[in-house]
Design an enzyme around this catalytic site. Structure first.
Site, PDB file in Angstrom:
ATOM      1  N   LYS A  22      58.678  13.505  46.799  1.00 40.11           N
ATOM      2  CA  LYS A  22      58.793  12.639  47.972  1.00 40.11           C
ATOM      3  C   LYS A  22      59.659  13.291  49.045  1.00 40.11           C
ATOM      4  CE  LYS A  22      61.895   9.251  47.971  1.00 40.11           C
ATOM      5  NZ  LYS A  22      62.738   9.001  49.155  1.00 40.11           N
ATOM      6  N   ASN A  23      60.805  13.816  48.643  1.00 43.56           N
ATOM      7  CA  ASN A  23      61.748  14.364  49.618  1.00 43.56           C
ATOM      8  C   ASN A  23      61.295  15.685  50.214  1.00 43.56           C
ATOM      9  OD1 ASN A  23      63.429  12.163  49.359  1.00 43.56           O
ATOM     10  ND2 ASN A  23      64.776  13.142  47.852  1.00 43.56           N
ATOM     11  N   ARG A 100      65.284   6.267  56.011  1.00 44.43           N
ATOM     12  CA  ARG A 100      66.093   7.214  56.775  1.00 44.43           C
ATOM     13  C   ARG A 100      65.333   8.477  57.139  1.00 44.43           C
ATOM     14  NH1 ARG A 100      69.642  11.323  57.034  1.00 44.43           N
ATOM     15  NH2 ARG A 100      71.460  10.900  58.331  1.00 44.43           N
ATOM     16  N   CYS A 124      68.334   3.422  52.084  1.00 44.80           N
ATOM     17  CA  CYS A 124      69.180   2.851  51.037  1.00 44.80           C
ATOM     18  C   CYS A 124      70.597   2.603  51.540  1.00 44.80           C
ATOM     19  CB  CYS A 124      69.242   3.787  49.825  1.00 44.80           C
ATOM     20  SG  CYS A 124      67.753   3.766  48.826  1.00 44.80           S
ATOM     21  N   ARG A 129      75.355   7.795  56.517  1.00 45.21           N
ATOM     22  CA  ARG A 129      74.690   9.094  56.506  1.00 45.21           C
ATOM     23  C   ARG A 129      74.373   9.431  57.965  1.00 45.21           C
ATOM     24  NH1 ARG A 129      70.301   9.031  51.682  1.00 45.21           N
ATOM     25  NH2 ARG A 129      69.733   6.985  52.466  1.00 45.21           N
ATOM     26  N   PRO A 130      75.371   9.843  58.722  1.00 43.64           N
ATOM     27  CA  PRO A 130      75.223   9.962  60.170  1.00 43.64           C
ATOM     28  C   PRO A 130      74.265  11.079  60.578  1.00 43.64           C
ATOM     29  CG  PRO A 130      77.300  10.905  59.473  1.00 43.64           C
ATOM     30  CD  PRO A 130      76.706  10.240  58.264  1.00 43.64           C
ATOM     31  N   VAL A 131      73.730  10.927  61.802  1.00 45.01           N
ATOM     32  CA  VAL A 131      72.803  11.926  62.328  1.00 45.01           C
ATOM     33  C   VAL A 131      73.494  12.834  63.341  1.00 45.01           C
ATOM     34  CG1 VAL A 131      70.768  10.498  61.922  1.00 45.01           C
ATOM     35  CG2 VAL A 131      72.014  10.307  64.094  1.00 45.01           C
ATOM     36  N   ASP A 132      74.817  12.828  63.326  1.00 47.15           N
ATOM     37  CA  ASP A 132      75.535  13.630  64.321  1.00 47.15           C
ATOM     38  C   ASP A 132      75.236  15.116  64.179  1.00 47.15           C
ATOM     39  OD1 ASP A 132      76.918  13.481  61.883  1.00 47.15           O
ATOM     40  OD2 ASP A 132      78.835  13.996  62.806  1.00 47.15           O
ATOM     41  N   LEU A 133      75.036  15.614  62.960  1.00 46.06           N
ATOM     42  CA  LEU A 133      74.745  17.033  62.776  1.00 46.06           C
ATOM     43  C   LEU A 133      73.390  17.391  63.375  1.00 46.06           C
ATOM     44  CD1 LEU A 133      76.033  17.642  59.134  1.00 46.06           C
ATOM     45  CD2 LEU A 133      77.241  17.974  61.290  1.00 46.06           C
ATOM     46  N   ASP A 314      71.201  12.431  43.576  1.00 51.60           N
ATOM     47  CA  ASP A 314      70.102  11.510  43.273  1.00 51.60           C
ATOM     48  C   ASP A 314      69.861  11.335  41.774  1.00 51.60           C
ATOM     49  OD1 ASP A 314      69.643  10.871  45.878  1.00 51.60           O
ATOM     50  OD2 ASP A 314      67.851  12.098  46.124  1.00 51.60           O
ATOM     51  N   ILE A 336      78.992  13.397  47.402  1.00 56.49           N
ATOM     52  CA  ILE A 336      78.023  13.472  48.502  1.00 56.49           C
ATOM     53  C   ILE A 336      78.018  12.192  49.343  1.00 56.49           C
ATOM     54  CG2 ILE A 336      75.629  13.941  49.118  1.00 56.49           C
ATOM     55  CD1 ILE A 336      76.990  16.263  47.669  1.00 56.49           C
ATOM     56  N   ARG A 406      59.566   2.936  46.296  1.00 56.94           N
ATOM     57  CA  ARG A 406      59.810   3.917  47.346  1.00 56.94           C
ATOM     58  C   ARG A 406      59.812   5.336  46.787  1.00 56.94           C
ATOM     59  NH1 ARG A 406      65.018   3.615  49.603  1.00 56.94           N
ATOM     60  NH2 ARG A 406      64.200   5.331  50.842  1.00 56.94           N
TER      61      ARG A 406
END
Length: 429
Positions: A22-23, A100, A124, A129-133, A314, A336, A406
């Site tokens: 999936k990932n 996400r 989840c 889990r920021p998107v700043d990067l 995970d 993590i 999912r």
């Protein structure tokens, strides 16, 4: 809403085919935006998250068809994605909030269309889990980014250009998003302190099949030489290492012997080492991996989650379920994500002895778990309850199992084929 009912205590025996990852599939589906030609993907798992990504891509103009199934009983589904014209560069909140991974459209949209409007993501509830990067890297490549009203508004009127981007911490999502964006950027892009996960390598291999020039995937320095355009390709998704690990742990906790068809040892080396210390045999076969615990007890072993090739976050919840019935104690440390111990209270309802202190959990093994009604809180926590229920005495009912759909394809069918007493029912039944 569905629930899963499990009567534990049965060892597992047989074979389980491992589905496509999936990932890996999700960012690769987003990569279809990078070309106006068809990207044909095989070994795609049939999961809710895959459907969500398809529903996100279609309104943008991506045509998605189900191709002929590969002549392989474990070959998964085939999707054909064609983005001849991008008609909409917006990823709306109603879809992005469900998953996400929707943020993966940001880089490809910006690279091809020079603009994108993407809702801040959901998924989840396992902590920030920021998107700043992602955003900072795109800014270094020439994008103008504004966060407003819950949306990332990104523009690159002159197109993206190459840059040397040093990540302050390892991020799989940011590595993948910027790698996709860089394939159509002018010049060379270097990603320093990049993620090395197998899913990153799979995306790079797919991009190269589409005509991109990506080097170094699987190391902490990835170099991308931008191209004016990419073309279509046919590509097979790698097997899901988290599904592999989950079923390996299920065999470990119940005892028995199961061959995981299609599984790759190099994708789960840290788990295999951990299982070996716990008293479980993991050996390669011509078709995958054999997992065996025919006798002897599980031994408590300490675990710390780390970026690949370390122990996967995970698989942390599933490993905790295994340690609840181990001899002795185990310290499990999560590095993590925060809030990733939400399964602990539910395991405690089944008789587990777990003490949480900040980012660590001390698990003292008990003789046996007891079946109980429990509730899933996120994808991996939900499957950890399945693992625990397989080992428990009596009946366990797991509610809110939509989380499972999912990330796990035909979970009940695969486990039942190996002897588990497991069934799905409606909550009202």
């Amino acid at each position: 809403m569905d629930k899963i009912i499990i009567r534990g205590g049965k060892s597992l025996s047989g074979v389980i085919p491992i589905s496509g990852a999936k990932n890996a599939a999700l960012p690769i589906m987003a990569a279809s935006i990078l070309t106006d030609q068809t990207l044909a993907l095989s070994n795609v798992p049939h999961l809710a998250d895959i459907t969500t990504m398809a529903n996100l891509l279609r309104p943008m103009g991506v045509e998605i068809g189900v191709g002929a199934r590969v002549n392989d009983p474990h070959g998964g589904h085939v999707l054909e994605l064609t983005a001849r014209e991008i008609s909409d560069t917006t990823a709306p909140y109603d879809l992005v909030r469900k998953m996400r991974a929707s943020v993966f459209v940001l880089g490809p949209l910006l690279a091809r269309c020079r603009e994108a409007k993407v809702s801040l993501p959901g998924g989840c509830a396992i902590g920030a889990r920021p998107v700043d990067l992602h955003c900072h890297g795109l800014e270094q490549m020439g994008a103008e980014i504004d966060l407003d009203g819950g949306y990332i508004n990104a523009k690159a009127p002159g197109g993206l250009h190459g840059a040397k981007i040093v990540f302050p911490k390892v991020s799989v999502g940011a590595t993948e998003n910027l790698m996709m964006a860089a394939t159509l950027a002018k010049g060379e892009t270097q990603l320093i302190n990049a993620a090395a996960e197998p899913e990153v390598v799979d995306l790079a291999n797919c991009l190269n099949a589409m005509g991109a020039d990506v080097e170094g995937a699987g190391t902490n320095i990835i170099t991308i030489h931008g191209k004016p355009s990419l073309h279509g390709a046919s590509y097979r998704i790698i097997p899901d290492r988290i599904e592999t690990g989950t079923y390996a742990i299920a065999v470990a906790v119940t005892g028995g012997r199961v061959e995981l068809i299609g599984a790759r040892l190099d994708h789960i080396s840290s788990l295999a080492e951990t299982l070996g210390r716990a008293g479980v045999d993991v050996t390669e076969t011509s078709e995958g991996l054999m997992i065996s615990r025919m006798n002897g007890h599980i031994k408590g072993v300490d675990i710390m989650t780390e970026p690949f090739p370390g122990f996967p976050t995970d698989l942390q919840a599933q490993a905790m379920s295994l340690m609840t019935v181990a001899e002795g104690a185990a310290m499990i440390t999560e590095t993590i994500f925060e809030n990733r111990f939400m399964h602990v209270p539910e395991l405690a309802r089944m008789g587990a002895n777990i003490t949480v202190h900040h980012g660590s959990a001390l698990v003292r093994g008990v003789d046996r778990l007891r079946g109980a009604p429990v509730m899933a809180t996120d994808l991996r926590a939900s499957v950890s309850l399945v693992v625990a229920a397989l080992a428990a005495e009596g009946e366990t009912t797991i509610s809110r199992v939509y989380h499972l759909d999912r990330g796990y394809e035909r979970l009940e069918e695969k486990l039942a084929a190996c002897g588990a007493d497991i069934k799905r029912a409606r909550e009202s039944d």
